[in-house]
Design an enzyme around this catalytic site. Structure first.
Site, PDB file in Angstrom:
ATOM      1  N   ASP A 250       1.386  12.976  32.336  1.00 40.54           N
ATOM      2  CA  ASP A 250       2.571  12.342  31.849  1.00 40.54           C
ATOM      3  C   ASP A 250       3.659  12.880  32.955  1.00 40.54           C
ATOM      4  O   ASP A 250       3.958  14.154  33.120  1.00 40.54           O
ATOM      5  CB  ASP A 250       3.124  12.722  30.536  1.00 40.54           C
ATOM      6  CG  ASP A 250       1.981  11.947  29.569  1.00 40.54           C
ATOM      7  OD1 ASP A 250       1.976  12.527  28.530  1.00 40.54           O
ATOM      8  OD2 ASP A 250       1.116  11.280  30.040  1.00 40.54           O
ATOM      9  N   LYS A 272       5.151   7.162  32.063  1.00 40.86           N
ATOM     10  CA  LYS A 272       5.690   7.670  30.737  1.00 40.86           C
ATOM     11  C   LYS A 272       7.157   8.068  30.666  1.00 40.86           C
ATOM     12  O   LYS A 272       7.108   9.087  29.860  1.00 40.86           O
ATOM     13  CB  LYS A 272       4.784   8.096  29.751  1.00 40.86           C
ATOM     14  CG  LYS A 272       3.203   7.555  29.532  1.00 40.86           C
ATOM     15  CD  LYS A 272       3.269   6.831  28.484  1.00 40.86           C
ATOM     16  CE  LYS A 272       2.364   7.061  27.477  1.00 40.86           C
ATOM     17  NZ  LYS A 272       2.450   8.489  26.862  1.00 40.86           N
ATOM     18  N   MET A 385      12.478  13.058  20.604  1.00 38.71           N
ATOM     19  CA  MET A 385      12.865  11.637  21.264  1.00 38.71           C
ATOM     20  C   MET A 385      13.929  11.158  20.683  1.00 38.71           C
ATOM     21  O   MET A 385      14.293   9.963  20.367  1.00 38.71           O
ATOM     22  CB  MET A 385      11.627  10.726  21.132  1.00 38.71           C
ATOM     23  CG  MET A 385      10.460  11.205  21.695  1.00 38.71           C
ATOM     24  SD  MET A 385       8.918   9.797  21.670  1.00 38.71           S
ATOM     25  CE  MET A 385       8.482  10.594  19.903  1.00 38.71           C
TER      26      MET A 385
HETATM   27  N1  SAH Z   1       3.224  15.865  22.229  1.00 43.41           N
HETATM   28  C1  SAH Z   1       4.829  16.470  22.664  1.00 43.41           C
HETATM   29  C2  SAH Z   1       5.667  15.392  22.136  1.00 43.41           C
HETATM   30  C3  SAH Z   1       5.870  14.301  22.924  1.00 43.41           C
HETATM   31  S1  SAH Z   1       7.277  13.326  22.533  1.00 43.41           S
HETATM   32  C4  SAH Z   1       4.900  17.683  21.921  1.00 43.41           C
HETATM   33  O1  SAH Z   1       3.983  18.070  21.325  1.00 43.41           O
HETATM   34  O2  SAH Z   1       5.623  18.401  22.201  1.00 43.41           O
HETATM   35  C5  SAH Z   1       8.317  13.734  23.776  1.00 43.41           C
HETATM   36  C6  SAH Z   1       9.651  14.426  23.171  1.00 43.41           C
HETATM   37  O3  SAH Z   1       9.321  15.755  22.789  1.00 43.41           O
HETATM   38  C7  SAH Z   1      11.085  14.486  23.996  1.00 43.41           C
HETATM   39  O4  SAH Z   1      11.589  13.401  23.830  1.00 43.41           O
HETATM   40  C8  SAH Z   1      11.438  15.618  23.548  1.00 43.41           C
HETATM   41  O5  SAH Z   1      12.176  15.406  22.220  1.00 43.41           O
HETATM   42  C9  SAH Z   1      10.420  16.624  23.305  1.00 43.41           C
HETATM   43  N2  SAH Z   1      10.048  17.640  24.216  1.00 43.41           N
HETATM   44  C10 SAH Z   1       8.770  17.720  24.656  1.00 43.41           C
HETATM   45  N3  SAH Z   1       9.009  18.899  25.307  1.00 43.41           N
HETATM   46  C11 SAH Z   1      10.201  19.315  25.582  1.00 43.41           C
HETATM   47  C12 SAH Z   1      10.916  20.289  26.368  1.00 43.41           C
HETATM   48  N4  SAH Z   1      10.109  21.252  27.043  1.00 43.41           N
HETATM   49  N5  SAH Z   1      12.281  20.651  25.871  1.00 43.41           N
HETATM   50  C13 SAH Z   1      12.863  19.768  24.977  1.00 43.41           C
HETATM   51  N6  SAH Z   1      12.256  18.834  24.349  1.00 43.41           N
HETATM   52  C14 SAH Z   1      10.878  18.843  24.696  1.00 43.41           C
END
Ligand code: SAH
Length: 467
Positions: A250, A272, A385
């Site tokens: 992704d 995505k 998100m």
């Molecule tokens: N599966 C992922 C989440 C996917 S949803 C997990 O477990 O982290 C995507 C959201 O995750 C983004 O919009 C943001 O809010 C958050 N996110 C993911 N990686 C991030 C990062 N390195 N720093 C800040 N927010 C992050």
């Protein structure tokens, strides 16, 4: 990459060493190990170099260096303690495109010598590009202690079977699969325990028992790549990342993490971004099924944890329906990674007894979240998100009774060198988003625990330990 590592075949090739002291002796010894013929020129020759010259491949000449010494050589190493001589060797060699190394003087070199771990035929070269030879040597000693000497014997044994295996399996994927199972199975164990004859027999047996045209069934690895810092991967994730033939990742997966996948694996970016899905979810699911049916080992690499707002469930649902084997590897989810690197414990005995992970992706801008449950004072709420809907989120929380001065933290690109952390309150945070131009991916943490950052922050804004 400042230098490309290449392995030079020096067997029986003439090489020149300029200098006759201790360092020159060391360099000549190394060239000798690679089977070179060595000519040494120097006005003074140490006892060490005389000792080396007992080997018939080494010749000594006690004279000053002159340009003619380069004639007919395939490479030259200058190891004198006279700068002008080193410079002359470098310039003369460069003029005729002869590879030249001047000890401890990278600008005068056209090649540099790495630190070497020799498990011939396996040879590992470590270089800092001349920036820190000591660091390269430290890395070498770590590798020395973790790579058993028997790897050399294993390499030699399987080298003898290369052609036979090529003949049996026409496809590269099949050959790779065969070698991976041999090199990680009982053949390797037999070599490691000193039973080389048995190992050879076993390898012959395995090869005979395989019919070349069988397609091995593929498999899918659904792997959590964590929030960005590759150090946060699990050992299992890394092993599967190194094994897979094809990688679907992704936008959320950091480049540093994608870089840890096998060099020659096919990499497919399935995009995505929030609203511009490069490949619709349905198509990703179908692609996984198709690739696995072709017998490929497919890595589905997700940001964070695959089971937290990652649609991991939907993807393996389709695999299960189609009878495709899969495994799932958890990853550090953004909430734990970002909070940790921002110095914000998600729970704390004095401030928060529970934490909730919520999707802030408000469908059609409408808010169907259970706001009443999110306003308890002693609860941390983490929004994934949520950046686009942040204004609504703050308004709704205040409307349902959470104090307007409740602390809020935004962690942008948490755990990566681009990490930025902003703090404010439910009332002030929106202005900060605008003035600081906060961008996705950003995690939102709401609750009193945010105040702890002041005292517990240990990483700077770049997600690195503070100096
Ligand atoms: N599966 C992922 C989440 C996917 S949803 C997990 O477990 O982290 C995507 C959201 O995750 C983004 O919009 C943001 O809010 C958050 N996110 C993911 N990686 C991030 C990062 N390195 N720093 C800040 N927010 C992050």
């Amino acid at each position: 990459m400042d230098f490309l590592p290449l392995y030079f075949d020096l067997k029986d090739k003439p090489c020149l060493v300029v200098g006759g002291g201790e360092i020159a002796t060391r360099k000549a010894t190394m060239l000798l190990k690679a089977g070179a013929r060595i000519h040494v020129v120097a006005p003074e020759l140490s006892s060490g170099i005389h000792e080396l010259a007992k080997d018939s491949r080494v010749t000594l000449e006690q004279i000053e260096y002159s340009r003619e010494a380069l004639d007919g050589m395939v490479l030259v190493i200058a190891a004198t303690n006279v700068y002008d001589v080193n410079l002359a060797v470098s310039e003369d060699a460069k003029a005729i495109n002869l590879p030249v190394n001047v000890v401890d003087n990278p600008p005068l070199c056209t090649f540099i010598l790495p630190a070497i771990i020799d498990r011939s035929p396996i040879v590992i070269a470590v270089s800092s590009g001349g920036k820190s030879p000591v660091l390269a040597r430290l890395i070498r000693s770590r590798l020395e202690s973790t790579i058993p000497a028997a790897y050399g014997r294993l390499g030699a044994l399987v080298g003898g079977f290369r052609d036979a295996v090529k003949e049996r399996f026409s496809s590269i994927n099949q050959r790779r699969g065969f070698w991976e199972s041999v090199l990680q199975g009982d053949v390797a164990e037999l070599v490691f325990s000193g039973k080389e004859q048995q190992a050879k027999q076993r390898l012959e047996e395995i090869l005979q028992s395989q019919s070349g045209d069988e397609t091995q069934p593929g498999e899918v690895y659904l792997v959590g790549g964590g929030p960005g810092d590759p150090d946060l991967l699990t050992f299992r994730a890394l092993r599967l990342m190194q094994q897979a033939d094809v990688v679907l990742y992704d936008r959320l997966v950091s480049e540093a993490v994608v870089d840890m996948t096998r060099r020659d694996a096919e990499r497919i970016n399935v995009g995505k971004a929030r609203s511009e899905h490069t490949l619709p979810q349905e198509e990703i699911n179908d692609l996984l099924v198709r690739l696995a049916k072709e017998g490929r080992r497919v890595l589905r690499l997700k940001g964070g944890d695959p089971f937290i707002f990652g649609r991991g469930g939907e993807e393996i649902d389709k695999l299960a329906e189609n009878g495709i084997p899969f495994q799932v590897v958890p990853g550090i989810t953004a909430a734990t990674g970002c909070s940790c690197y921002a110095g914000i414990p998600l729970t704390h005995r004095d401030y928060a007894q529970s934490v909730r992970f919520i999707t802030g992706h408000l469908k059609n801008g409408s808010c169907q979240l259970p706001w009443n449950e999110l306003v308890h004072k002693e609860q941390t709420v983490v929004f994934y998100m949520g950046l686009v809907g942040l204004k609504t989120i703050c308004e709704k929380l205040i409307e349902h009774g959470r104090g307007a001065n409740t602390p809020v933290a935004l962690v942008q690109q948490g755990t990566t060198p681009s990490q930025r952390v902003f703090t404010g309150t439910l009332e002030t945070i929106n202005a900060i988003v605008e003035s600081e131009q906060v961008k996705a991916p950003t995690l939102i943490i709401v609750g009193e625990v945010v105040l702890l950052r002041e005292k517990l922050g240990w990483a700077d804004d770049a997600g690195l330990p503070e100096a």
